[in-house]
Write an enzyme that holds these catalytic residues in place. Structure first.
Site, PDB file in Angstrom:
ATOM      1  N   GLU A   8      -4.573   2.539  -4.504  1.00 46.31           N
ATOM      2  CA  GLU A   8      -3.120   2.615  -4.334  1.00 46.31           C
ATOM      3  C   GLU A   8      -2.543   1.322  -3.753  1.00 46.31           C
ATOM      4  OE1 GLU A   8      -4.842   4.215  -0.420  1.00 46.31           O
ATOM      5  OE2 GLU A   8      -5.400   4.034  -2.535  1.00 46.31           O
ATOM      6  N   ASP A  65       0.842  -1.194   0.000  1.00 47.81           N
ATOM      7  CA  ASP A  65       0.000   0.000   0.000  1.00 47.81           C
ATOM      8  C   ASP A  65       0.879   1.246   0.000  1.00 47.81           C
ATOM      9  OD1 ASP A  65      -2.987   0.819   0.465  1.00 47.81           O
ATOM     10  OD2 ASP A  65      -1.823   2.123   1.780  1.00 47.81           O
ATOM     11  N   ILE A  66       0.587   2.204  -0.879  1.00 46.13           N
ATOM     12  CA  ILE A  66       1.341   3.457  -0.909  1.00 46.13           C
ATOM     13  C   ILE A  66       0.954   4.288   0.315  1.00 46.13           C
ATOM     14  CG2 ILE A  66       1.835   5.567  -2.202  1.00 46.13           C
ATOM     15  CD1 ILE A  66       1.054   4.076  -4.757  1.00 46.13           C
TER      16      ILE A  66
END
Length: 306
Positions: free
Chosen positions: A216, A172-173
């Site tokens: 994301e 996950d960003i």
């Protein structure tokens, strides 16, 4: 040069297999089975592009084999051409009703056999192209979540035979909503595509599958990868993202874009739910984010049976 399509020829008479092989071997990769049971096992291993299936065989006949094939999610879309000495409409209708695409009678006529096989191979390629578009993320070119589910199901089934390792990595960003709010959605899309490129550089084995899981969030399926190997891949992913040096002034952990990672690994066994890996990897991702982000959390778990 494009890869040759693979044909599975199923006939209890070796002489018939040799005739069809001689007709088709120049254009296709050929494998064969001499019984229904052997055909099903081989089909699951090689995932052929088309099956030439004799109707009259001892044990499982062609009708029974076709019925099993069409009930198997991994093989249901493989076209089947029945090959038989039965030259009557009732036999043909029964085969077509079970899901066969076509019918060829013995003795084999080479020109007719080549034409029918070529037609059905081309139609399968067209269907596969459309199916691939349906499971590909348009922004990144990675596989999408639907594809991940299909691949996991297949890999768990395959690796259960040898009780081998399977690992899933969720990525996950960090603080991506703040990134979008600060730099705008076009830059957000650019960030996502750059992270996808970093993922491609870090995960490069042919068997590994990279996925844009949603928004994301990304995921990787790593067949035959034990916990230590999966953690190493996670570090490689994290390092590749850091090397991008994408500015992120609103991040509280770095002046650049970072990722949080969750890793789950288990030995495959028969009757295991394929979604167990996602559930555990997602939990580890949550732990990474709760513990400050920009880090990796991992677990080796004992999967539950379905």
């Amino acid at each position: 040069m494009s890869k040759k399509s693979t044909l599975l020829i199923v006939d209890d008479e070796v002489a018939n297999i040799e005739i069809m092989n001689a007709v088709l071997e120049a254009q296709y990769e050929i494998c064969f089975a001499t019984s229904g049971e052997e055909a099903l096992e081989l089909a699951r291993d090689v995932l052929p592009d088309l099956i030439l299936l004799d109707v009259l065989m001892p044990g499982m006949d062609g009708y029974q084999v076709c019925d099993v094939l069409k009930r198997d999610p991994l093989l249901a879309d493989v076209p089947v051409i029945f090959i038989t000495g039965l030259d009557d409409q009732d036999a043909e209708q029964r085969g077509l009703a079970l899901g066969a695409m076509d019918y060829v009678t013995k003795p084999i006529r080479p020109v007719s056999l080549r034409a029918k096989v070529a037609n059905h191979i081309e139609m399968k390629r067209m269907r596969d192209t459309l199916a691939e578009l349906a499971v590909t993320d348009a922004l990144t070119g990675l596989n999408n979540r639907r594809k991940m589910d299909d691949v996991l199901r297949h890999q768990v089934s395959q690796l259960a035979r040898t009780r081998d390792w399977l690992s899933v990595v969720m990525i996950d960003i960090d603080f991506f909503k703040l990134f979008n709010d600060t730099y705008g959605h076009p830059e957000g899309d650019r960030c996502i595509t750059m992270v996808a490129s970093a993922l491609n550089r870090a995960v490069h084995r042919a068997a590994d599958v990279k996925v844009r899981y949603g928004g994301e969030e990304f995921a990787c399926i790593l067949p035959q990868t034990d916990p230590q190997g999966a953690i190493q891949v996670a570090h490689d992913i994290k390092r590749q993202v850091e090397m991008l040096h994408i500015p992120h002034e609103k991040s509280t952990v770095s002046p650049y874009v970072t990722v949080s990672v969750g890793v789950a690994s288990a030995l495959c066994r028969p009757s295991i739910r394929h979604d167990e890996w996602v559930r555990h990897a997602d939990r580890q991702l949550y732990i990474s984010k709760q513990n400050g982000r920009d880090r990796i959390s991992a677990v080796s778990f004992e999967p539950e049976t379905a």
